[in-house]
Design a protein around this motif. Structure first.
Motif, PDB file in Angstrom:
ATOM      1  N   PRO A 164       0.708  -1.243   0.097  1.00 34.96           N
ATOM      2  CA  PRO A 164       0.270   0.300   0.152  1.00 34.96           C
ATOM      3  C   PRO A 164       0.394   0.959  -0.174  1.00 34.96           C
ATOM      4  O   PRO A 164      -0.306   2.589  -0.797  1.00 34.96           O
ATOM      5  N   HIS A 165       1.917   0.807   0.259  1.00 32.80           N
ATOM      6  CA  HIS A 165       2.646   2.970   0.772  1.00 32.80           C
ATOM      7  C   HIS A 165       3.754   2.221  -0.660  1.00 32.80           C
ATOM      8  O   HIS A 165       4.008   3.964  -1.153  1.00 32.80           O
ATOM      9  N   ASP A 166       3.176   1.687  -2.438  1.00 33.83           N
ATOM     10  CA  ASP A 166       4.383   1.368  -3.012  1.00 33.83           C
ATOM     11  C   ASP A 166       3.355   3.056  -4.239  1.00 33.83           C
ATOM     12  O   ASP A 166       2.358   2.575  -4.442  1.00 33.83           O
ATOM     13  N   ARG A 167       4.558   3.699  -4.564  1.00 35.13           N
ATOM     14  CA  ARG A 167       3.725   4.608  -6.077  1.00 35.13           C
ATOM     15  C   ARG A 167       4.276   4.572  -7.086  1.00 35.13           C
ATOM     16  O   ARG A 167       5.324   4.097  -7.120  1.00 35.13           O
ATOM     17  N   ARG A 168       3.751   5.116  -7.855  1.00 26.75           N
ATOM     18  CA  ARG A 168       4.089   4.711 -10.009  1.00 26.75           C
ATOM     19  C   ARG A 168       5.313   5.296  -9.436  1.00 26.75           C
ATOM     20  O   ARG A 168       5.500   7.270  -9.656  1.00 26.75           O
ATOM     21  N   THR A 169       6.099   4.364 -10.164  1.00 28.63           N
ATOM     22  CA  THR A 169       7.411   5.301 -10.761  1.00 28.63           C
ATOM     23  C   THR A 169       7.441   4.871 -12.662  1.00 28.63           C
ATOM     24  O   THR A 169       7.440   4.134 -12.922  1.00 28.63           O
ATOM     25  N   VAL A 170       7.286   6.075 -12.981  1.00 31.92           N
ATOM     26  CA  VAL A 170       8.395   6.333 -13.924  1.00 31.92           C
ATOM     27  C   VAL A 170      10.075   6.375 -14.672  1.00 31.92           C
ATOM     28  O   VAL A 170      10.454   7.088 -13.969  1.00 31.92           O
ATOM     29  N   VAL A 171      10.439   5.752 -15.197  1.00 31.73           N
ATOM     30  CA  VAL A 171      11.927   6.393 -15.927  1.00 31.73           C
ATOM     31  C   VAL A 171      11.430   7.013 -17.323  1.00 31.73           C
ATOM     32  O   VAL A 171      10.791   6.188 -18.479  1.00 31.73           O
ATOM     33  N   VAL A 172      12.480   7.598 -17.920  1.00 36.10           N
ATOM     34  CA  VAL A 172      11.855   8.885 -18.929  1.00 36.10           C
ATOM     35  C   VAL A 172      13.452   8.615 -19.131  1.00 36.10           C
ATOM     36  O   VAL A 172      13.968   9.926 -19.031  1.00 36.10           O
ATOM     37  N   GLN A 173      13.476   9.185 -21.286  1.00 36.71           N
ATOM     38  CA  GLN A 173      14.512   9.322 -21.519  1.00 36.71           C
ATOM     39  C   GLN A 173      14.270  10.169 -22.627  1.00 36.71           C
ATOM     40  O   GLN A 173      13.298  10.685 -23.016  1.00 36.71           O
ATOM     41  N   LEU A 174      15.039  11.600 -22.264  1.00 43.01           N
ATOM     42  CA  LEU A 174      14.747  12.612 -23.244  1.00 43.01           C
ATOM     43  C   LEU A 174      16.458  12.886 -24.396  1.00 43.01           C
ATOM     44  O   LEU A 174      16.967  11.550 -24.045  1.00 43.01           O
ATOM     45  N   TRP A 175      15.253  12.773 -25.483  1.00 44.69           N
ATOM     46  CA  TRP A 175      16.735  13.310 -26.303  1.00 44.69           C
ATOM     47  C   TRP A 175      16.295  14.417 -27.201  1.00 44.69           C
ATOM     48  O   TRP A 175      14.756  15.074 -27.109  1.00 44.69           O
ATOM     49  N   TYR A 176      17.018  15.607 -26.663  1.00 45.68           N
ATOM     50  CA  TYR A 176      16.757  17.746 -27.327  1.00 45.68           C
ATOM     51  C   TYR A 176      17.801  17.894 -28.473  1.00 45.68           C
ATOM     52  O   TYR A 176      18.750  17.633 -28.465  1.00 45.68           O
ATOM     53  N   PRO A 177      17.803  19.327 -29.036  1.00 44.31           N
ATOM     54  CA  PRO A 177      18.600  19.767 -29.583  1.00 44.31           C
ATOM     55  C   PRO A 177      19.713  19.694 -29.182  1.00 44.31           C
ATOM     56  O   PRO A 177      19.516  20.379 -27.541  1.00 44.31           O
ATOM     57  N   ALA A 178      20.717  20.407 -29.024  1.00 40.98           N
ATOM     58  CA  ALA A 178      21.934  19.921 -28.906  1.00 40.98           C
ATOM     59  C   ALA A 178      23.333  20.556 -29.167  1.00 40.98           C
ATOM     60  O   ALA A 178      22.975  20.493 -30.334  1.00 40.98           O
ATOM     61  N   LYS A 179      23.843  20.718 -28.684  1.00 42.62           N
ATOM     62  CA  LYS A 179      25.138  21.777 -29.146  1.00 42.62           C
ATOM     63  C   LYS A 179      26.404  20.571 -29.691  1.00 42.62           C
ATOM     64  O   LYS A 179      25.968  19.713 -29.231  1.00 42.62           O
ATOM     65  N   PRO A 180      26.461  20.490 -30.524  1.00 41.02           N
ATOM     66  CA  PRO A 180      28.125  19.945 -31.629  1.00 41.02           C
ATOM     67  C   PRO A 180      29.278  19.602 -30.175  1.00 41.02           C
ATOM     68  O   PRO A 180      29.442  20.134 -30.078  1.00 41.02           O
ATOM     69  N   SER A 181      28.615  18.349 -30.055  1.00 47.83           N
ATOM     70  CA  SER A 181      29.752  17.635 -29.122  1.00 47.83           C
ATOM     71  C   SER A 181      31.612  17.703 -29.932  1.00 47.83           C
ATOM     72  O   SER A 181      31.153  17.665 -30.944  1.00 47.83           O
ATOM     73  N   LEU A 182      32.165  17.978 -28.803  1.00 53.45           N
ATOM     74  CA  LEU A 182      34.020  17.612 -29.280  1.00 53.45           C
ATOM     75  C   LEU A 182      34.496  16.799 -30.130  1.00 53.45           C
ATOM     76  O   LEU A 182      33.410  15.582 -30.290  1.00 53.45           O
ATOM     77  N   ALA A 183      35.348  16.472 -30.835  1.00 52.16           N
ATOM     78  CA  ALA A 183      35.557  15.276 -31.387  1.00 52.16           C
ATOM     79  C   ALA A 183      35.949  14.418 -30.690  1.00 52.16           C
ATOM     80  O   ALA A 183      36.415  13.845 -29.843  1.00 52.16           O
ATOM     81  N   GLY A 184      35.451  13.422 -31.284  1.00 59.59           N
ATOM     82  CA  GLY A 184      35.795  11.790 -30.256  1.00 59.59           C
ATOM     83  C   GLY A 184      34.517  11.402 -28.935  1.00 59.59           C
ATOM     84  O   GLY A 184      34.764  10.916 -28.184  1.00 59.59           O
ATOM     85  N   ALA A 185      33.396  12.757 -28.509  1.00 62.35           N
ATOM     86  CA  ALA A 185      32.543  12.519 -27.530  1.00 62.35           C
ATOM     87  C   ALA A 185      31.951  11.493 -27.934  1.00 62.35           C
ATOM     88  O   ALA A 185      31.521  11.173 -29.124  1.00 62.35           O
ATOM     89  N   GLN A 186      31.732  10.539 -26.477  1.00 60.42           N
ATOM     90  CA  GLN A 186      31.744   9.012 -26.770  1.00 60.42           C
ATOM     91  C   GLN A 186      29.696   8.599 -26.721  1.00 60.42           C
ATOM     92  O   GLN A 186      29.298   9.677 -26.031  1.00 60.42           O
ATOM     93  N   ARG A 187      29.606   8.251 -27.600  1.00 56.38           N
ATOM     94  CA  ARG A 187      28.032   8.264 -28.178  1.00 56.38           C
ATOM     95  C   ARG A 187      27.523   7.534 -26.870  1.00 56.38           C
ATOM     96  O   ARG A 187      27.511   6.466 -26.822  1.00 56.38           O
ATOM     97  N   ALA A 188      25.567   7.752 -27.644  1.00 56.95           N
ATOM     98  CA  ALA A 188      25.293   7.205 -25.950  1.00 56.95           C
ATOM     99  C   ALA A 188      24.759   5.086 -26.283  1.00 56.95           C
ATOM    100  O   ALA A 188      24.804   5.113 -27.759  1.00 56.95           O
ATOM    101  N   PRO A 189      25.155   4.623 -25.725  1.00 60.39           N
ATOM    102  CA  PRO A 189      24.815   3.088 -25.840  1.00 60.39           C
ATOM    103  C   PRO A 189      23.200   2.891 -26.061  1.00 60.39           C
ATOM    104  O   PRO A 189      22.896   3.910 -26.028  1.00 60.39           O
TER     105      PRO A 189
END
Length: 496
Positions: A164-189
């Protein structure tokens, strides 16, 4: 064309020949294994050099692959070469009188050679059928960033547990417009924040689909085009928001190619994991929640269950929008504060997620547009939809549920805004997610559009609709949509 696919475990970059889905080292192993077999059929003068060169190349390739991490697709290649190697080496030996060792008669050697070739060839075929996904380059002007957030609704009990104490939890992933990353920046798996999470999700998806887990072993190795926690783009002002709910058993990342494409064109995409519904959800504390959804096989019972699950998802979408509004206002910390245009919001989903999007839009006028990606409309059809709606459907065949189109059509006709139903020729149910990028190109499974065209068509059609609905761009929307398939337009007060 070469495509880099960084391995998330050891930081290596495995260069893959896109059409073959083999690395140069794997290709070397395949060709040298075939050369070992071919040496048996060469003239005596060419046989020793070919056998030595091919055997050396194969052994070295196999050793390096074993150290770096060998894919399961290479096991039949090793098996075929292992069978051929003793016979190839034996042909180099000489008898006591100095003459070459006798070879088996050609009619005895041919079946063995054919079997070895077939075994070796099954390796590249398997790599082609179950490749490391290669994500299409986003076509927009923005680089893409991504971040994962976890929210708990203090006012909503978790309906899937008895606590009865458990509450609804959601996990959310956002994709958004970003500044260009530096060369060699690791991309998300792909599939997770870490390699461990990606592997957990991959195994869970395989179990949910009834597939052996090893068939999807390569999927967690993929890298997307987004960069985790990249700085938000300095230009573009406030970005329209698109919420997304995956299919039954689906996960937040299942439409990554689609989300990255939208983000590159100036949208913020927020995709949800639905705990106890998604195949696997890894929480911030390390716990993994797996799906509890099971169908009964009874059509009426499953329809009632589907309506209940859809209602939970719709509540998740509404809660997520509330949290995004808080984030934009600065009530929750984050770099996107002040950049989310929560006055321009679309709700979308695939399969059951599409049904949830339709329900959320009926219940909440904060949603300004709806996109249903081949989702059967579970639950009540009232109140009527007041938002413009786009329903993308697979090609309709004799195997399609006969209730699907009539119910979808009724849902759209009850709406008070213009709606569009676009049936895409050559599409199957899984065409509308990332599945064509890593599953065998079987028409019944992923359609016939192909790995390149499937994500392009789905993203282009949804972008056209979003630009018209949220950005109010003028133009011939029906004309644009009709270039991608068979279009039906339902305008308020008309028969269709």
């Amino acid at each position: 064309m070469w495509q880099g696919l960084p391995c998330a475990e050891d930081g290596q970059v495995t260069e893959t020949i896109t059409g073959l889905y083999l690395s140069p080292l794997e290709l070397c192993a395949v060709l040298s294994a075939l050369a070992l077999i071919a040496a048996r059929w060469l003239p005596p003068i060419a046989r020793p050099r070919t056998t030595i060169a091919a055997g050396t190349a194969f052994v070295l390739s196999a050793i390096v692959l074993g150290v770096a991490g060998m894919r399961w697709q290479m096991l039949p290649v090793l098996g075929g070469a292992a069978l051929a190697l003793p016979f190839a080496v034996a042909a180099l030996l000489r008898r006591r009188d100095g003459r070459p060792a006798r070879r088996a008669r050609w009619w005895l050697a041919l079946p063995g050679s054919t079997a070895c070739v077939a075994l070796i060839a099954s390796g590249p075929v398997s790599a082609w059928a179950f490749p490391v996904p290669v994500f299409p380059e986003p076509s927009g002007t923005f680089a893409v960033g991504t971040r994962v957030m976890q929210w708990t609704d203090p006012h909503r009990p978790e309906s899937f547990t008895a606590d009865p104490h458990d509450r609804r939890t959601v996990v959310v992933q956002l994709w958004y417009p970003a500044k260009p990353s530096l060369a060699g920046a690791q991309r998300a798996p792909y599939l997770g924040r870490t390699q461990r999470e990606a592997r957990i999700v991959s195994d869970a998806l395989a179990r949910y689909a009834g597939m052996p887990g090893f068939l999807l072993n390569d999927v967690p190795q993929a890298r997307t085009h987004a960069v985790f926690n990249a700085p938000v783009a300095g230009r573009g002002g406030r970005f329209p928001v698109v919420l997304f709910s995956p299919g039954a058993g689906g996960v937040r990342t299942q439409n990554t190619a689609w989300a990255e494409e939208l983000a590159s064109h100036g949208y913020i995409v927020a995709a949800l994991d639905h705990p106890y519904d998604s195949a696997a959800v890894v929480l911030a504390d390390g716990r993994t929640i797996t799906t509890k959804l099971t169908s009964t096989g009874d059509r009426d019972k499953d329809e009632r269950l589907g309506a209940g699950w859809t209602a939970v998802r719709a509540a998740d979408l509404r809660f997520a929008l509330t949290q995004l509004e808080r984030l934009d206002r600065g009530e929750a910390t984050g770099p996107l504060t002040g950049r989310l245009d929560t006055g321009r919001v679309a709700v979308t989903g695939h399969s059951m997620g599409g049904a949830a999007a339709l329900q959320a839009a009926r219940q909440d006028r904060r949603f300004d547009a709806v996109i249903d990606l081949d989702g059967y409309p579970h639950g009540p059809l009232s109140p009527s939809l007041h938002q413009p709606t786009l329903a993308l459907t697979q090609a309709i065949t004799s195997e399609t549920d006969p209730r699907y189109l009539p119910r979808l059509t009724k849902a759209l006709r009850l709406g008070t805004a213009t709606s569009y139903r676009l049936t895409i020729p050559g599409a199957a149910h899984l065409t509308f997610m990332d599945a064509p990028l890593y599953l065998p190109p079987m028409p019944s499974l992923v359609g016939t559009l192909g790995r390149t065209e499937s994500p392009r068509v789905v993203a282009a059609a949804t972008l056209a609709f979003l630009n018209a609905s949220l950005r109010h761009e003028t133009g011939d929307l029906p004309g644009v949509l009709s270039t991608y398939g068979d279009l039906s337009v339902q305008r308020p007060g008309r028969g269709g």
